[in-house]
Each structure stands twice: as C-alpha cells, then as structure tokens.
Design a protein around this motif. Sequence first.
Motif, short mmCIF file in Angstrom:
data_model
loop_
_atom_site.label_atom_id
_atom_site.label_comp_id
_atom_site.label_asym_id
_atom_site.label_seq_id
_atom_site.Cartn_x
_atom_site.Cartn_y
_atom_site.Cartn_z
N GLU A 164 0.82 -1.22 0.00
CA GLU A 164 0.00 0.00 0.00
C GLU A 164 0.85 1.26 0.00
OE1 GLU A 164 -3.18 0.50 -0.41
OE2 GLU A 164 -3.55 -1.65 -0.65
N LEU A 165 2.13 1.14 0.28
CA LEU A 165 3.02 2.31 0.28
C LEU A 165 3.40 2.73 -1.14
CD1 LEU A 165 5.40 1.21 3.18
CD2 LEU A 165 3.63 2.98 3.29
N PHE A 166 3.15 1.87 -2.12
CA PHE A 166 3.58 2.13 -3.49
C PHE A 166 2.40 2.54 -4.37
CE2 PHE A 166 6.76 -0.67 -1.74
CZ PHE A 166 7.95 -0.16 -2.24
N GLU A 167 2.64 3.57 -5.18
CA GLU A 167 1.66 3.98 -6.19
C GLU A 167 2.04 3.45 -7.58
OE1 GLU A 167 1.14 8.18 -6.03
OE2 GLU A 167 0.36 8.16 -3.96
N ARG A 168 3.29 3.05 -7.73
CA ARG A 168 3.77 2.51 -9.01
C ARG A 168 3.70 0.98 -8.97
NH1 ARG A 168 6.69 6.72 -11.50
NH2 ARG A 168 5.58 8.62 -10.84
N PRO A 169 3.78 0.33 -10.13
CA PRO A 169 3.75 -1.14 -10.16
C PRO A 169 4.90 -1.75 -9.35
CG PRO A 169 3.43 -0.24 -12.36
CD PRO A 169 3.82 0.91 -11.49
N VAL A 170 4.63 -2.92 -8.76
CA VAL A 170 5.62 -3.61 -7.94
C VAL A 170 5.70 -5.08 -8.37
CG1 VAL A 170 6.29 -4.31 -5.61
CG2 VAL A 170 5.11 -2.13 -5.95
N PHE A 171 6.93 -5.55 -8.60
CA PHE A 171 7.20 -6.98 -8.75
C PHE A 171 7.87 -7.43 -7.46
CE2 PHE A 171 7.91 -6.79 -13.67
CZ PHE A 171 6.55 -6.56 -13.85
N ALA A 172 7.42 -8.55 -6.90
CA ALA A 172 7.96 -9.00 -5.62
C ALA A 172 8.18 -10.50 -5.61
CB ALA A 172 7.03 -8.60 -4.48
N ILE A 173 9.22 -10.91 -4.88
CA ILE A 173 9.47 -12.33 -4.63
C ILE A 173 9.73 -12.50 -3.13
CG2 ILE A 173 10.38 -12.84 -6.92
CD1 ILE A 173 13.21 -12.64 -5.69
N PRO A 174 9.48 -13.68 -2.58
CA PRO A 174 9.76 -13.91 -1.16
C PRO A 174 11.24 -14.18 -0.92
CG PRO A 174 8.87 -15.89 -2.16
CD PRO A 174 8.86 -14.84 -3.23
N GLY A 175 11.63 -14.09 0.34
CA GLY A 175 12.98 -14.46 0.76
C GLY A 175 12.94 -15.67 1.66
#
Length: 218
Positions: free
Chosen positions: A49-60
């Motif tokens: 929710e802190l981002f207004e731009r697209p986000v790609f994420a992976i777990p650690g």
Amino acid sequence: MKILAISDPHGDYSKIRKIIEKVGDFDLAVIVGDLTNFGPDEKVNELMELFERPVFAIPGNCDQKSILKALDVSKAVNLHEKTEQIGNIRFIGLGGSNPTPFNTPFELSEEEIENALEGMVCSAENTDDCGIIVLLTHAPPHGVRDELPFGHVGSKAIQKFLDRVDLIVCGHIHEAKGTETVGKTVVVNPGEASKGSCALITIEEEVEKPIEVKFVEV
C-alpha cells in the motif's frame, strides 16, 4: 526504464516512504525478498500500500512459503517462478534461497533453483522481442555479492546464469550491498531496506547501452 530496487525490509517498513520520496521518479519497484521477518503474511498488504507505481515482488528465505498466497492477492505482481515482460525487458523471478545453516522457512535445493530458472531463462533467450533479461532472486550467485567472514554463501545454481542474463537484483547477504559485473551480467544488492538502503537502476531501451546503478540512503 527506472527501477527502484529494494531488498530485506524484514517487516520494518518505517523507511520505505522516505525511500520512495528521495528516489523520486521511477517506473517500477522490485522487492527481492524477506518482505517479512518470519511472518505474518498479512504484512505484505501494509508494504504494498506504500507504493503507487507497479511492484514486482518475490519472497525471501525469512518469509513463510504461505506468503505466496498473500502476494497473489496483493497489489504487487508475485514473480516467484514467473516471468513478466515490459517492452523489450523480460523479468524473471525466483524467491527463497539456497540452503542455509539456519533451516529458514523458504529454502530450495540447488537442483530446484536450477530447474526453476533454466526453462524461464532459456525461453527468454529464444524470444525475438526480448532484448534485456532481468533476474530477480533473493539469494546472490555464488562468488558475487555473497561473502561472509567464513566464505562465499551464494547459490551455485544461480551462478550458472551469470553472463546469460543482463541484470541480477538480489539481497539476502546484508553485508554485501553493492554492485559487481561478471561477463555481461550486472549484479546488484541494494542493501537493507529496513535500514533505509535501496538502489535506482536505469535500463535504456537500446540493448547496447550500459545499465546504470545509483545507491540511495535515507
């Protein structure tokens, strides 16, 4: 394309808003693992929710494997064992880490890592409209941005993809913040987001232009 690269917030998002403000303009954020500190998975929503731009994420490796479900229903694109293409840039993601001495929740064998990546990288290499390949992994390749006082601890499977991809963004080894080039591959560890570290990576559309990396601290 300007990419905000973040790793290892470990559930502490107190510096993320300041990071976003200081970096300014960017097109995409990538978060390469340890989104939480062994959970809870629901914290993913707080982060995204802190981002207004697209986000790609992976777990650690310090995320529970169940975090994949939370990522799937979040604002982010869950890139674990998946690919996404933006223009002529192919993004490939693999979360978790190679085995550690600590038996953390999200670890994969070297064979599992190699098998997961080989098909995706091979497909990208043989796609006509893919000019640049970006690999997002939590663990670094063995021998690059992976050194601890007792030696190198990166993934030997990921090491096999050096010089096959153009950029690797990784984290995991907090002490190894920095960038290093092996063959054609630029490897970037943006540092601990929980301590206010990140990297701004600029990739030009022209394949022959160098990838630029700027480290930012807040």
